[in-house]
Every structure is written in C-alpha cells, then in structure tokens.
Motif scaffolding. Structure first.
Motif, mmCIF file in Angstrom:
data_model
loop_
_atom_site.group_PDB
_atom_site.id
_atom_site.type_symbol
_atom_site.label_atom_id
_atom_site.label_comp_id
_atom_site.label_asym_id
_atom_site.label_seq_id
_atom_site.Cartn_x
_atom_site.Cartn_y
_atom_site.Cartn_z
ATOM 1 N N GLY A 92 -9.039 -14.752 42.803
ATOM 2 C CA GLY A 92 -8.634 -13.437 43.280
ATOM 3 C C GLY A 92 -7.825 -13.501 44.562
ATOM 4 O O GLY A 92 -6.847 -12.772 44.737
ATOM 5 N N VAL A 93 -8.203 -14.397 45.478
ATOM 6 C CA VAL A 93 -7.461 -14.574 46.729
ATOM 7 C C VAL A 93 -6.037 -15.045 46.441
ATOM 8 O O VAL A 93 -5.062 -14.525 47.007
ATOM 9 C CB VAL A 93 -8.176 -15.582 47.653
ATOM 10 N N LEU A 94 -5.895 -16.010 45.551
ATOM 11 C CA LEU A 94 -4.572 -16.554 45.236
ATOM 12 C C LEU A 94 -3.662 -15.490 44.612
ATOM 13 O O LEU A 94 -2.472 -15.414 44.936
ATOM 14 C CB LEU A 94 -4.714 -17.750 44.291
ATOM 15 N N VAL A 95 -4.235 -14.663 43.727
ATOM 16 C CA VAL A 95 -3.456 -13.566 43.150
ATOM 17 C C VAL A 95 -3.087 -12.564 44.243
ATOM 18 O O VAL A 95 -1.960 -12.047 44.298
ATOM 19 C CB VAL A 95 -4.235 -12.860 42.016
ATOM 20 N N SER A 143 -15.947 -10.794 37.216
ATOM 21 C CA SER A 143 -15.124 -9.625 37.537
ATOM 22 C C SER A 143 -15.319 -9.218 38.989
ATOM 23 O O SER A 143 -14.350 -8.933 39.716
ATOM 24 C CB SER A 143 -15.474 -8.452 36.622
ATOM 25 N N ALA A 144 -16.579 -9.200 39.416
ATOM 26 C CA ALA A 144 -16.880 -8.840 40.807
ATOM 27 C C ALA A 144 -16.259 -9.858 41.761
ATOM 28 O O ALA A 144 -15.686 -9.486 42.799
ATOM 29 C CB ALA A 144 -18.391 -8.776 41.017
ATOM 30 N N GLY A 145 -16.354 -11.134 41.420
ATOM 31 C CA GLY A 145 -15.792 -12.186 42.260
ATOM 32 C C GLY A 145 -14.280 -12.084 42.373
ATOM 33 O O GLY A 145 -13.719 -12.177 43.472
ATOM 34 N N PHE A 146 -13.614 -11.880 41.224
ATOM 35 C CA PHE A 146 -12.150 -11.785 41.236
ATOM 36 C C PHE A 146 -11.687 -10.583 42.062
ATOM 37 O O PHE A 146 -10.784 -10.693 42.899
ATOM 38 C CB PHE A 146 -11.605 -11.667 39.809
ATOM 39 N N LEU A 147 -12.298 -9.421 41.820
ATOM 40 C CA LEU A 147 -11.910 -8.218 42.552
ATOM 41 C C LEU A 147 -12.193 -8.349 44.044
ATOM 42 O O LEU A 147 -11.423 -7.878 44.884
ATOM 43 C CB LEU A 147 -12.637 -6.997 41.978
ATOM 44 N N ALA A 148 -13.307 -9.009 44.374
ATOM 45 C CA ALA A 148 -13.637 -9.227 45.788
ATOM 46 C C ALA A 148 -12.610 -10.139 46.443
ATOM 47 O O ALA A 148 -12.153 -9.891 47.559
ATOM 48 C CB ALA A 148 -15.034 -9.814 45.921
ATOM 49 N N GLY A 149 -12.228 -11.199 45.747
ATOM 50 C CA GLY A 149 -11.230 -12.121 46.280
ATOM 51 C C GLY A 149 -9.879 -11.456 46.448
ATOM 52 O O GLY A 149 -9.206 -11.624 47.474
ATOM 53 N N MET A 153 -8.104 -10.395 50.219
ATOM 54 C CA MET A 153 -6.792 -10.888 50.635
ATOM 55 C C MET A 153 -5.849 -9.730 50.917
ATOM 56 O O MET A 153 -5.069 -9.759 51.878
ATOM 57 C CB MET A 153 -6.204 -11.788 49.539
ATOM 58 N N ILE A 154 -5.904 -8.687 50.105
ATOM 59 C CA ILE A 154 -5.017 -7.541 50.267
ATOM 60 C C ILE A 154 -5.315 -6.772 51.547
ATOM 61 O O ILE A 154 -4.401 -6.335 52.250
ATOM 62 C CB ILE A 154 -5.118 -6.594 49.049
ATOM 63 N N GLY A 155 -6.593 -6.594 51.866
ATOM 64 C CA GLY A 155 -6.874 -5.780 53.051
ATOM 65 C C GLY A 155 -8.219 -6.042 53.683
ATOM 66 O O GLY A 155 -8.780 -5.148 54.311
ATOM 67 N N ASN A 156 -8.759 -7.277 53.531
ATOM 68 C CA ASN A 156 -10.096 -7.594 54.048
ATOM 69 C C ASN A 156 -11.115 -6.575 53.550
ATOM 70 O O ASN A 156 -11.985 -6.110 54.290
ATOM 71 C CB ASN A 156 -10.090 -7.627 55.584
ATOM 72 N N LEU A 157 -10.998 -6.234 52.250
ATOM 73 C CA LEU A 157 -11.808 -5.161 51.670
ATOM 74 C C LEU A 157 -12.787 -5.648 50.617
ATOM 75 O O LEU A 157 -13.141 -4.897 49.705
ATOM 76 C CB LEU A 157 -10.886 -4.098 51.051
ATOM 77 N N ALA A 158 -13.218 -6.887 50.723
ATOM 78 C CA ALA A 158 -14.175 -7.391 49.734
ATOM 79 C C ALA A 158 -15.552 -6.771 49.907
ATOM 80 O O ALA A 158 -16.366 -6.789 48.979
ATOM 81 C CB ALA A 158 -14.287 -8.914 49.826
ATOM 82 N N GLY A 159 -15.811 -6.208 51.080
ATOM 83 C CA GLY A 159 -17.125 -5.631 51.348
ATOM 84 C C GLY A 159 -17.612 -4.662 50.295
ATOM 85 O O GLY A 159 -18.715 -4.822 49.761
ATOM 86 N N PRO A 160 -16.815 -3.623 49.963
ATOM 87 C CA PRO A 160 -17.277 -2.676 48.950
ATOM 88 C C PRO A 160 -17.571 -3.329 47.602
ATOM 89 O O PRO A 160 -18.534 -2.965 46.927
ATOM 90 C CB PRO A 160 -16.097 -1.694 48.846
ATOM 91 N N ILE A 161 -16.738 -4.301 47.195
ATOM 92 C CA ILE A 161 -16.940 -4.967 45.903
ATOM 93 C C ILE A 161 -18.215 -5.809 45.922
ATOM 94 O O ILE A 161 -19.022 -5.771 44.997
ATOM 95 C CB ILE A 161 -15.746 -5.874 45.549
ATOM 96 N N SER A 162 -18.387 -6.565 46.999
ATOM 97 C CA SER A 162 -19.595 -7.396 47.092
ATOM 98 C C SER A 162 -20.833 -6.524 47.202
ATOM 99 O O SER A 162 -21.906 -6.883 46.699
ATOM 100 C CB SER A 162 -19.504 -8.347 48.288
ATOM 101 N N ASN A 163 -20.698 -5.362 47.841
ATOM 102 C CA ASN A 163 -21.825 -4.432 47.911
ATOM 103 C C ASN A 163 -22.271 -4.013 46.524
ATOM 104 O O ASN A 163 -23.471 -3.907 46.239
ATOM 105 C CB ASN A 163 -21.443 -3.192 48.732
ATOM 106 N N ILE A 164 -21.301 -3.747 45.652
ATOM 107 C CA ILE A 164 -21.611 -3.402 44.262
ATOM 108 C C ILE A 164 -22.453 -4.496 43.628
ATOM 109 O O ILE A 164 -23.498 -4.244 43.013
ATOM 110 C CB ILE A 164 -20.325 -3.221 43.429
ATOM 111 N N TYR A 165 -21.973 -5.726 43.774
ATOM 112 C CA TYR A 165 -22.641 -6.861 43.121
ATOM 113 C C TYR A 165 -24.062 -7.043 43.656
ATOM 114 O O TYR A 165 -25.018 -7.169 42.888
ATOM 115 C CB TYR A 165 -21.822 -8.130 43.321
#
Length: 254
Positions: A92-95, A143-149, A153-165
């Motif tokens: 996810g970070v690389l994308v 899916s959660a990992g990819f979206l978090a990554g 990278m896009i906006g240091n916004l992995a927090g909400p995604i990881s919170n879901i997981y």
C-alpha cells in the motif's frame, strides 16, 4: 545555516508557530493512546504548510512519538497482528508513493477526507454488529493492511484504517495501543526514504523544525498516558469513532 536562521526560513507567523507547537503536543497526546485526535494534527499542519508538504513535516514527528510509545507500551504488543498487516501495508505504501506523486493538491486533500469518513462508517458498522465474532480471514487483514499503507503514505492517515482492524479484532485498550505503536513505528521508518528522496517533503531544514518540536511531543505523550489509564475499554472505543469522524468532516469541508 544555523538553527535560528533555518527556522526563520520557514517565514512562520506567531500564530502559525502556536499552531504547530499545539499540533506537536496533540501528536504526543494521541500517540499515548488517545486515538482519533490525530486528524486534528493533520488539519493544523495542512493549514500551515499545505496538504502534501505537511506529510513530510509530520512524518519525523510521528517517528519521534512512536519511539516513546513503543517504549511505554511495549509489553502489551500483540505481534501476530503486526505480522498479518505489514506485508500488505508495504504494498500500500509503494502504491501511495506513485499516486501521491502524480495527483494535484486538491485531489490529494479529497482522498485524505474520503479515507477518514469511509473509515468511520466501517468502524461504526463493526461497533453496531450484534455479534462479537472476530473476522480472521486473510481478505480482511490484507485489505486493511493495503488501505492503511496507502493512506499512511498519502496523508499519514493509517490511523482510522488500523482502528477499524483493531476494533474488529476486539483488542483491549492497552493491547490496542501497544500493537498500533509498533506497527506505525515500523511503517513510518519504511516511509521516510520515500519522503526524502522521491517526494522531497522531508529536508534537512524540516528536520531541524521537527527537532525543536520534540519537547511538545514528549509532554503531550505523558499527559495523554495519564488520561488513558482513567478511560474504560467501552468508552475508549466510542471516543475513537466520534473524534475520527469529526476530523474527517472538517478536512472535507476545509
């Protein structure tokens, strides 16, 4: 160029200095376990430096706060969840590196807002389910990992995604915080070269600015850690959802 001259080169007003010191304090506060308020930091820094540039200003601050968090909550870390998420997060970070380097500032901001608001919707769904069943399938974790990554990278916004997981995994408060601390420390260090060499949003000058803000981060962390001890598991989960949602709406409307 000395430290004072470097700081003067940012041409920050008194109001802007107050804002970024406040952002640093809130960052430390959020890394102590007060999840969700991290969105406020992104809003403040985006206002001062612009959406994309702010991601490079924020990243070294995140790493500084991560170091404190992993030291404080290390004994609560659940490594099995980190091992599940890291491979897809790296992809996810690389994308995100490629996408973030090709889109406009406006689109960049819209993507950040959509990620936050969408994440809140999913978190609310998991909270309202009548079952306590935990999703163990690889599709969910990947899916959660990819979206978090991608979002980190896009906006240091992995927090909400990881919170879901982690909410879906029904992790207790301290395990939630300790596992997230190590996960983000690893992935934020991985992101640093891309910000420095590809996007060039991290510079020697910005690192000096980050260094000046460390005391605010440290004080925020320990004040937050004292507060976390007083919050129950149930109220902690509700707090995460509400604050994350408010931050997403504010970013979208900015």
């Amino acid at each position: 160029m000395g430290i004072v001259e470097t700081l003067q080169s940012f041409h920050l007003s008194v109001f802007q200095w107050i804002a970024i010191v406040l952002a640093a304090f809130i960052l430390g506060f959020s890394k102590s376990g007060i999840k969700g308020i991290g969105v406020i930091i992104i809003l403040i820094l985006a206002f001062v430096f612009g959406e994309k540039a702010s991601t490079g200003i924020l990243l070294p601050m995140l790493i500084s706060a991560d170091i404190i968090a992993v030291s404080y909550y290390n004994r609560h870390t659940q490594w099995r969840f980190i091992k599940k998420l890291i491979p897809s997060m790296v992809i996810g970070v690389l994308v995100g590196v490629w996408v973030g380097d090709t889109i406009s500032e406006l689109v960049f901001k819209r993507i950040m807002a959509i990620i936050i608001i969408g994440s809140v919707g999913i978190m609310w769904f998991f909270e309202k389910r009548k079952t306590n069943a935990i999703p163990h399938n690889k599709v969910f974790s990947n899916s959660a990992g990819f979206l978090a990554g991608f979002s980190t990278m896009i906006g240091n916004l992995a927090g909400p995604i990881s919170n879901i997981y982690f909410l879906a995994m029904r992790l207790p408060k301290n395990e939630f915080i300790g596992t997230a601390a190590w996960l983000f420390f690893i992935i934020n260090v991985f992101k640093l070269p891309f910000h420095y060499f590809v996007w060039e949003t991290v510079t020697k000058e910005s690192l000096i600015l980050n260094l000046v803000l460390v005391p605010a981060i440290v004080s925020g962390f320990f004040m937050g850690a004292a507060l976390v001890k007083k919050i129950s598991n149930v109220n902690y989960r509700k707090f995460i959802i509400i604050v994350t949602g408010v931050g997403g709406v504010l970013l979208l409307c900015r």
